[in-house]
Write a protein that holds these residues in place. Structure first.
Motif, PDB file in Angstrom:
ATOM      1  N   ARG A 180       0.855  -1.187   0.000  1.00 14.87           N
ATOM      2  CA  ARG A 180       0.000   0.000   0.000  1.00 14.87           C
ATOM      3  C   ARG A 180       0.888   1.233   0.000  1.00 14.87           C
ATOM      4  N   VAL A 181       0.528   2.242  -0.767  1.00 19.79           N
ATOM      5  CA  VAL A 181       1.338   3.445  -0.918  1.00 19.79           C
ATOM      6  C   VAL A 181       0.950   4.463   0.153  1.00 19.79           C
ATOM      7  N   TYR A 182       1.936   4.860   0.955  1.00 16.72           N
ATOM      8  CA  TYR A 182       1.756   5.881   1.984  1.00 16.72           C
ATOM      9  C   TYR A 182       2.465   7.156   1.559  1.00 16.72           C
ATOM     10  N   ILE A 183       2.209   8.222   2.281  1.00 16.33           N
ATOM     11  CA  ILE A 183       2.796   9.512   1.912  1.00 16.33           C
ATOM     12  C   ILE A 183       4.313   9.462   1.990  1.00 16.33           C
ATOM     13  N   ASP A 233      -2.771   4.080  -3.280  1.00 21.13           N
ATOM     14  CA  ASP A 233      -2.909   2.913  -4.152  1.00 21.13           C
ATOM     15  C   ASP A 233      -2.694   1.617  -3.367  1.00 21.13           C
ATOM     16  N   ALA A 234      -3.580   0.667  -3.575  1.00 20.97           N
ATOM     17  CA  ALA A 234      -3.385  -0.697  -3.068  1.00 20.97           C
ATOM     18  C   ALA A 234      -2.843  -1.533  -4.220  1.00 20.97           C
ATOM     19  N   ALA A 292      12.423 -12.152 -11.290  1.00 14.96           N
ATOM     20  CA  ALA A 292      11.741 -11.043 -11.952  1.00 14.96           C
ATOM     21  C   ALA A 292      10.640 -10.547 -11.025  1.00 14.96           C
ATOM     22  N   ALA A 293      10.290  -9.263 -11.154  1.00 18.02           N
ATOM     23  CA  ALA A 293       9.290  -8.684 -10.261  1.00 18.02           C
ATOM     24  C   ALA A 293       8.424  -7.687 -11.024  1.00 18.02           C
ATOM     25  N   ALA A 294       7.203  -7.525 -10.544  1.00 14.42           N
ATOM     26  CA  ALA A 294       6.280  -6.545 -11.120  1.00 14.42           C
ATOM     27  C   ALA A 294       5.401  -5.987 -10.012  1.00 14.42           C
ATOM     28  N   LEU A 295       5.201  -4.670 -10.034  1.00 12.70           N
ATOM     29  CA  LEU A 295       4.259  -4.028  -9.125  1.00 12.70           C
ATOM     30  C   LEU A 295       2.970  -3.770  -9.902  1.00 12.70           C
ATOM     31  N   ILE A 296       1.861  -4.295  -9.398  1.00 10.60           N
ATOM     32  CA  ILE A 296       0.579  -4.246 -10.099  1.00 10.60           C
ATOM     33  C   ILE A 296      -0.463  -3.580  -9.201  1.00 10.60           C
ATOM     34  N   ARG A 297      -1.204  -2.632  -9.760  1.00  8.76           N
ATOM     35  CA  ARG A 297      -2.256  -1.967  -9.001  1.00  8.76           C
ATOM     36  C   ARG A 297      -3.492  -2.864  -8.957  1.00  8.76           C
ATOM     37  N   ASN A 298      -4.050  -3.036  -7.769  1.00  7.31           N
ATOM     38  CA  ASN A 298      -5.176  -3.950  -7.599  1.00  7.31           C
ATOM     39  C   ASN A 298      -6.438  -3.458  -8.302  1.00  7.31           C
ATOM     40  N   VAL A 320       0.080  -2.756 -14.719  1.00  4.13           N
ATOM     41  CA  VAL A 320       1.463  -3.006 -14.306  1.00  4.13           C
ATOM     42  C   VAL A 320       2.188  -1.670 -14.255  1.00  4.13           C
ATOM     43  N   LEU A 321       2.647  -1.291 -13.073  1.00  5.30           N
ATOM     44  CA  LEU A 321       3.253   0.025 -12.876  1.00  5.30           C
ATOM     45  C   LEU A 321       4.762   0.013 -13.054  1.00  5.30           C
TER      46      LEU A 321
END
Length: 364
Positions: free
Chosen positions: A91-94, A155-156, A176-182, A187-188
């Motif tokens: 989860r994205v925090y400030i 963003d979650a 390998a890695a990927a950050l994905i918005r729920n 794919v971000l």
């Protein structure tokens, strides 16, 4: 003790990863700790911590004692047992965001490292080994990083990890890695090759074979920072040495200085143009990074290439060995591609004249 391994809890089941040709052992709950230790350390690939499927030993003291006798640290990651892909929530925090109100590019690496520590190594076991034996699980290199869309406050998301392999000599895990918005599945950020491993205050960071290094730039090719740079105590890794995240911050600071400093970036932002990181390749700590401790004097060097809508930075972090002879030792390296973006329209634009003139000063 180990938990049950299902219908095979009365024997040691040996399976073969047909794709990689690697042996994976499943240890069942009737084995004593002594038997587990013997089997574990008789394997060519040693697990720290020993993970069985999704089951982890609760007592690692006997492993830690044996580890002290090893010249190098290696392990079998959870990746070689099913499943092959792991997911970890984010989860994205400030605290994760920057002046552009999006996630700071270096924090995506934090997300990936935390996900790997939680799913591959086990966060609790990482903490236990750090406290008892001074071993830290850390990101050592990253390549093929691509920033496709920004994550923003609130963003979650989740990180998907797909482990590739582990090297027997030094125990480095590649994945390998990927950050994905729920919310929408977008794919971000992706990384094609992350390498993580166990490091200690006295253990060397292995160089990754096949990666280009080259020669660091001369002083005339790079602007000097206005203030002397040294590794701060709060920037050290858990084992007290230079870590990946400090190197990423230093590289960001140098690029900012290259572009005229924070004031120049703020002025461009006021005109609606943001300079953002789009790709990173060959970001890695070099073998001498583990000898770089708090207070070590550092120098940043860079080569720049200006294209129509891209600025390419070849960045180096060097340690000063002796002020008298001026000897420098490379400790970190990265190739970074930056783009100029029209913030309102969301499209790429050419670098502003003030940036072009500034960069041409150091292009030889």
């Amino acid at each position: 003790m180990l938990r049950s391994c299902g219908p095979y809890n009365r024997k040691l089941q040996k399976t073969r990863n047909k794709t990689r040709g690697l042996s994976v052992h499943t240890i069942c709950n009737h084995h004593t700790e002594a038997e587990v230790a013997h089997r574990t350390f008789c394997c060519e690939r040693t697990l720290l911590p020993r993970t069985v499927g999704r089951r982890v030993l609760t007592d690692l003291s006997f492993l830690a004692q044996r580890t002290k006798q090893m010249l190098t640290i290696s392990f079998i990651p959870l990746a070689f047992c099913a499943p092959r892909t792991f997911s970890h929530p984010v989860r994205v925090y400030i605290e994760d965001t920057d002046a552009y109100q999006v996630v700071y590019h270096g924090n995506y690496l934090r997300f990936f490292e935390r996900a790997a520590a939680a799913t591959i190594a086990g966060t609790a076991q990482v903490g236990k080994l750090l406290r008892s034996d001074g071993l830290g699980f850390a990101l050592l290199s990253a390549s093929g990083l691509k920033y496709s869309a920004p994550a923003v406050l609130g963003d979650a998301c989740h990180v998907d990890l797909e482990p590739h392999e582990t090297t027997e000599a030094d125990g480095i895990v590649s994945c390998a890695a990927a950050l994905i918005r729920n919310r929408d599945g977008e794919v971000l950020c992706t990384a094609s090759d992350l390498r993580l491993g166990w490091v200690g205050a006295d253990s060397a960071i292995a160089a990754c074979a096949g990666e280009p290094l080259g020669e660091y730039p001369a002083a005339c090719e790079s602007p000097e920072l206005l203030e002397p740079l040294s590794l701060q105590l709060d920037e050290c890794s858990p084992v007290g040495t230079l870590g990946m995240h400090a190197a990423v911050r230093y590289f960001e600071r140098h690029r900012t200085h290259y572009l005229g400093g924070p004031e120049n970036l703020a002025a461009m932002a006021d005109t609606g143009v943001n300079v953002v990181v789009a790709r990173i390749n060959w970001l890695r700590l070099l073998p001498e990074a583990h000898r770089t401790r708090a207070g070590a004097p550092l120098v940043l060097r860079c080569r720049v290439t200006l294209k129509a809508r891209q600025v390419l930075f070849e960045q180096w972090l060097l340690r000063k060995e002796d002020a008298a002879d001026g000897m420098l030792t490379p400790v970190a390296r990265a190739d970074v591609t930056c783009l100029c973006v029209d913030a309102a329209a969301g499209r790429l634009v050419a670098a502003p004249p003030m940036v072009v003139e500034r960069l041409k000063t150091y292009m030889i």
